[in-house]
Design a protein around this motif. Structure first.
Motif, PDB file in Angstrom:
ATOM      1  N   PHE A 261       0.847  -1.197   0.000  1.00 55.88           N
ATOM      2  CA  PHE A 261       0.000   0.000   0.000  1.00 55.88           C
ATOM      3  C   PHE A 261       0.882   1.246   0.000  1.00 55.88           C
TER       4      PHE A 261
ATOM      5  N   VAL B 267     -16.073   1.750  -0.708  1.00 56.74           N
ATOM      6  CA  VAL B 267     -15.818   0.362  -1.090  1.00 56.74           C
ATOM      7  C   VAL B 267     -16.923  -0.204  -1.969  1.00 56.74           C
TER       8      VAL B 267
ATOM      9  N   GLU C 298     -10.392   4.774  -1.945  1.00 60.95           N
ATOM     10  CA  GLU C 298     -11.373   3.979  -2.679  1.00 60.95           C
ATOM     11  C   GLU C 298     -10.861   2.553  -2.869  1.00 60.95           C
ATOM     12  N   ILE C 299     -11.756   1.595  -2.698  1.00 62.12           N
ATOM     13  CA  ILE C 299     -11.417   0.203  -3.003  1.00 62.12           C
ATOM     14  C   ILE C 299     -12.455  -0.302  -3.997  1.00 62.12           C
ATOM     15  N   ASN C 300     -11.997  -0.650  -5.181  1.00 60.34           N
ATOM     16  CA  ASN C 300     -12.925  -1.070  -6.237  1.00 60.34           C
ATOM     17  C   ASN C 300     -12.143  -1.913  -7.234  1.00 60.34           C
TER      18      ASN C 300
ATOM     19  N   ILE D 118      -8.596  -7.091  -0.375  1.00 56.42           N
ATOM     20  CA  ILE D 118      -7.848  -5.910   0.091  1.00 56.42           C
ATOM     21  C   ILE D 118      -8.122  -5.601   1.568  1.00 56.42           C
ATOM     22  N   LEU D 119      -9.394  -5.652   1.971  1.00 54.56           N
ATOM     23  CA  LEU D 119      -9.718  -5.266   3.357  1.00 54.56           C
ATOM     24  C   LEU D 119      -9.029  -6.161   4.398  1.00 54.56           C
TER      25      LEU D 119
ATOM     26  N   SER E 229      -6.623   5.374  -4.575  1.00 51.95           N
ATOM     27  CA  SER E 229      -7.544   4.347  -5.072  1.00 51.95           C
ATOM     28  C   SER E 229      -6.787   3.031  -5.154  1.00 51.95           C
ATOM     29  N   VAL E 230      -7.351   2.014  -4.540  1.00 45.82           N
ATOM     30  CA  VAL E 230      -6.732   0.689  -4.567  1.00 45.82           C
ATOM     31  C   VAL E 230      -7.634  -0.188  -5.425  1.00 45.82           C
TER      32      VAL E 230
ATOM     33  N   SER F 187     -12.596  -6.215  -2.826  1.00 43.91           N
ATOM     34  CA  SER F 187     -12.634  -5.761  -1.427  1.00 43.91           C
ATOM     35  C   SER F 187     -12.445  -6.920  -0.455  1.00 43.91           C
TER      36      SER F 187
ATOM     37  N   PHE G 111     -13.327   5.312   3.681  1.00 46.64           N
ATOM     38  CA  PHE G 111     -13.129   4.295   2.639  1.00 46.64           C
ATOM     39  C   PHE G 111     -14.407   4.201   1.806  1.00 46.64           C
TER      40      PHE G 111
END
Ligand code: OAD
Ligand code: ZN
Length: 245
Positions: free
Chosen positions: A3, A185, A210-212, A233-234, A225-226, A230, A183
């Motif tokens: 990250f 998501v 952002e997680i998408n 990643i989470l 932005s990742v 999810s 976040f």
């Protein structure tokens, strides 16, 4: 998983986290999203199923469609993404602000949840507004009627053209404004007013992550932005926190 350092530093110093979630967080539980190639709105016309007019025109059809969606939800489980968010409560003040009606955040163990679009497990009478949970209802094959006044019982979800529950929206917005990190998501972030929440967070100084699985309308406005699932990643974010504390 690597990250960005700036994000990890923010995470180390944060106290309040907000998770603004959409259908994508439940995708790995097997619940279809709304947009995208297998999206529900590609196969169904929202105005024929998810509006008050549609319900009054054909209450049984709309009721049965929600019964079908309830069955899908009942037969699925929270995934690693929901569970990681719930577990983060051990380390932070965590608030979930969700557009989802599937109740999976609660089932995963999250305790502070604002539901912007309602909850599929709950229903209410269109005339006298009495609430009914599914266990309170006997015949659920066709649309049930209120035991008090005989009115039609509808799912407690927000339909097209309807207002969001004010207490849920303002509670969610406040949490977002007070958060250190917000976040976003699994949401396309195109449905308003819900999509104001992450913008409010950022305007108030929160770090927006952002997680998408792919870029969205919001991606150019986030701090980070990742891209990925999810549910993968989470748990990595949770692992990082566990190693710090
Ligand atoms: P959408 O279907 O519009 O968007 C789902 C998002 O999740 C997309 O951006 C996908 O790229 C992303 N996604 C899919 N799988 C993912 C995964 N495994 N991990 C991370 N991201 C993933 O759903 P919403 O944004 O929730 O409103 O839609 C918003 C509202 O539109 C819904 O609440 C519903 C709908 O009409 C009402 O019913 C009032
Ligand atoms: Zn009633």
């Amino acid at each position: 998983m690597q990250f960005k350092q700036e994000f990890l530093d923010k995470l180390k110093n944060a106290k309040k986290l907000v998770f603004f979630t959409g259908a994508g967080i439940s995708a790995e539980s097997g619940i279809a999203t709304f947009r995208g190639k297998d999206g529900i709105w590609n196969k169904m016309k929202p105005e024929e199923l998810a509006s008050f007019d549609a319900f009054m025109k054909n209450p049984d059809l709309v009721w049965q469609w929600y019964q079908h969606r309830r069955e899908i939800v009942h037969n699925t489980k929270p995934n690693a993404g929901h569970i990681a968010i719930a577990e983060l409560e051990k380390f932070y003040d965590v608030t979930v602000v969700t557009q989802n009606i599937d109740n999976l955040h609660r089932r995963a163990g999250s305790t502070k949840i604002f539901e912007l679009h309602g909850n599929i497990e709950r229903n209410f009478c269109v005339d006298c507004k009495t609430f009914y949970y599914l266990n309170d209802l006997e015949n659920t094959e066709s649309v049930p009627h209120c035991k008090k006044c005989g009115g039609l019982i509808r799912p407690d979800v927000v339909w097209f053209g309807e207002f969001l529950p004010q207490d849920q929206f303002s509670g969610g917005e406040k949490a977002a404004e007070w958060s250190d990190l917000c976040f976003v998501v699994g949401t396309s972030a195109v449905v308003y007013p819900a999509a104001y929440i992450p913008m409010s967070a950022k305007r108030a100084g929160a770090y927006l992550v952002e997680i998408n699985i792919e870029p969205t309308e919001l991606s150019t406005n986030t701090d980070y932005s990742v891209f990925g699932k999810s549910g993968e990643i989470l748990p990595h974010i949770l692992e990082f926190i566990k190693q710090q504390k």
